[in-house]
Scaffold this motif. Structure first.
Motif, short mmCIF file in Angstrom:
data_model
loop_
_atom_site.label_atom_id
_atom_site.label_comp_id
_atom_site.label_asym_id
_atom_site.label_seq_id
_atom_site.Cartn_x
_atom_site.Cartn_y
_atom_site.Cartn_z
N ARG A 39 2.22 6.60 -6.82
CA ARG A 39 1.13 6.92 -7.74
C ARG A 39 0.08 7.86 -7.15
NH1 ARG A 39 -2.56 1.98 -8.78
NH2 ARG A 39 -3.35 2.73 -6.77
N ARG A 52 2.06 2.08 -3.45
CA ARG A 52 1.01 2.66 -4.30
C ARG A 52 0.77 4.13 -3.97
NH1 ARG A 52 -1.40 -2.37 -3.20
NH2 ARG A 52 -2.72 -1.44 -1.59
N HIS A 66 0.84 -1.20 0.00
CA HIS A 66 0.00 0.00 0.00
C HIS A 66 0.87 1.25 0.00
CE1 HIS A 66 -3.35 2.67 1.11
NE2 HIS A 66 -2.48 3.23 1.92
#
Length: 454
Positions: free
Chosen positions: A131, A127, A124
């Motif tokens: 991003r 990410r 997580h």
């Protein structure tokens, strides 16, 4: 410019101290700031009179949640609370964001750990950093995906890495076990003569701690959260309800108080002091933690970061150079933690650091003749069992811990760690994370107990 080999020789001539941890003497106080890998940090334009000028914005009279500490964990907690719909969340930072320990951290992210919970948390994290934050704010977190390489210098370590690879497959983390020859092809400067193999994770990388915290706080503010700098916390007001249960009532600062039912202690090295304000014992200690930045190394560009657990050393790619560090086996304690410490560093003790030099030179021999550009030795918080302190403190309802991450807080964004129970008004935090129930880890020197509530 001194080379790593010369530093090692100097350390070898110094009298060796005992094997136990050493207390910091009164002479070994913070030094002036030194060069660190991140030149564009949030310390720019910070003047000595900033605290005297007052908080960066007015304090609200009430808040659903008050997060104490503007480092990596504090900004991460505020961000996730805001994403979960808690609009009345406030972060209080005594100085400037990242000014404690976050600003000088290495910013490494290794996705594979022995725990499936940690693997999912780190996936997580990647990410969010690589991003989500840039999509939400337009700000770059400094994420660099150059990969990670775990070193296995014995059969048992290689077997462990094979298990990590299997665990990673279950969570979609790409990894490969490489032979010594394959490792040499990937990292030509590495000595592989004593290797059994390596574990290569191509999507590991590094982040800029200042850039990451800026993006986290910006994204949280866009969802209604507040970040208030230059606002030291001076106390936690506690009330006792009709059933004799102690509960958080308010947070007191030098510039006023905020009524709140929930406090999250993300003060890092200073978390123990914040806990004492509320009558909560926070079992962590502050230690000196260091790395050095080398001069330019020809051929090191685009190489993956390296972690050698047996040698307790890491090699972090820093452009065309390396940052070399690791966990100290004979650390120096910072016994008297100063509440005035901000954007500061300590002098490096080469006697303590020399084992990292030995491990680094053995792994990448070119380092023996490579100069040292700068040393970075700052405070970090550690727990006895090397696990973070998370969840509601048993002594006080509404007082949550998010600290003691053992120098790995920058790579541990907290997804769903603080869940909002919307049925209650105001919302109450449930430290659930990715496991069932609430868990508070209590560490007392060499004894570790778990207190769980359904």
């Amino acid at each position: 410019m001194a080379s790593l080999s010369r530093a090692l020789r100097v350390a070898a001539t110094c009298p060796r101290r005992g094997l136990g941890p050493r207390a910091l003497t009164s002479r070994a106080g913070p030094t002036s700031e030194k060069s660190v890998p991140y030149q564009r940090t949030l310390k720019e334009a910070q003047g000595p009179s900033a605290l005297a000028q007052g908080p960066s914005q007015p304090l609200p009279s009430t808040a659903d949640v008050v997060v104490i500490g503007g480092g990596s964990l504090g900004c991460q907690t505020l961000y996730h609370l805001a994403k979960l719909g808690v609009r009345g969340a406030v972060l209080l930072e005594r100085e400037r964001l990242t000014s404690g320990t976050t600003w000088h951290t290495a910013g490494l992210l290794w996705q594979l750990r022995p725990s499936d919970v940690e693997v999912e948390l780190l996936a997580h994290t990647r990410r969010v950093v690589s991003r989500d934050l840039e999509e939400e704010t337009g700000l770059h977190t400094g994420w660099i995906q150059n990969g990670g390489l775990f070193i296995a210098s014995n059969r048992q370590r290689l077997d462990e890495y094979k298990r990590l690879m299997s665990l990673g497959k279950a969570y979609g983390v790409e990894s490969h076990v490489l032979s010594p020859a394959e490792t040499k092809a990937l990292y030509p400067l590495m000595n592989v003569d004593d290797l059994y193999g390596t574990l290569y994770v191509p999507q590991d990388g590094t982040m800029d701690p200042a850039g990451t915290c800026t993006a986290l706080s910006r994204a949280a503010a866009a969802r209604g959260a507040q970040v208030i700098e230059n606002c030291p916390v001076t106390g936690i007001r506690v009330r006792t309800d009709d059933f004799g249960v102690r509960r958080v009532a308010a947070v007191e600062t030098e510039h006023g108080s905020i009524q709140t039912p929930c406090v999250v202690n993300c003060a890092g090295v200073w978390a123990a002091a914040v806990g004492r304000m509320a009558g909560v014992k926070v079992p962590l200690v502050a230690m000196h933690h260091a790395y050095v930045v080398t001069e330019r190394i020809e051929g090191i560009q685009n190489m993956p970061n390296v972690r050698d657990h047996d040698a307790s050393v890491y090699l972090r790619l820093q452009g065309d150079a390396l940052s070399v560090g690791g966990y100290e086996t004979n650390p120096i304690f910072w016994e008297e933690v100063s509440d005035k410490f901000a954007f500061g560093l300590f002098d490096l003790d080469w006697d303590v650091f020399s084992p990292h030099i030995e491990g680094a030179v053995n792994r990448v021999p070119v380092l023996e003749k490579t100069g040292v550009k700068s040393t970075v030795c700052g405070p970090e918080s550690f727990t006895p069992d090397h696990k973070p302190l998370m969840g509601e403190a048993p002594e006080l309802r509404g007082f949550y811990l998010g600290c003691g991450f053992n120098s790995a807080g920058e790579g541990s964004v907290l997804p769903r760690v603080f869940l909002v129970e919307r049925a209650q008004n105001p919302p109450r935090l449930l430290a659930a994370g990715l496991v069932s129930g609430r868990c508070v880890r209590r560490c007392e020197r060499h004894q570790v107990t778990h207190q769980r509530r359904a």
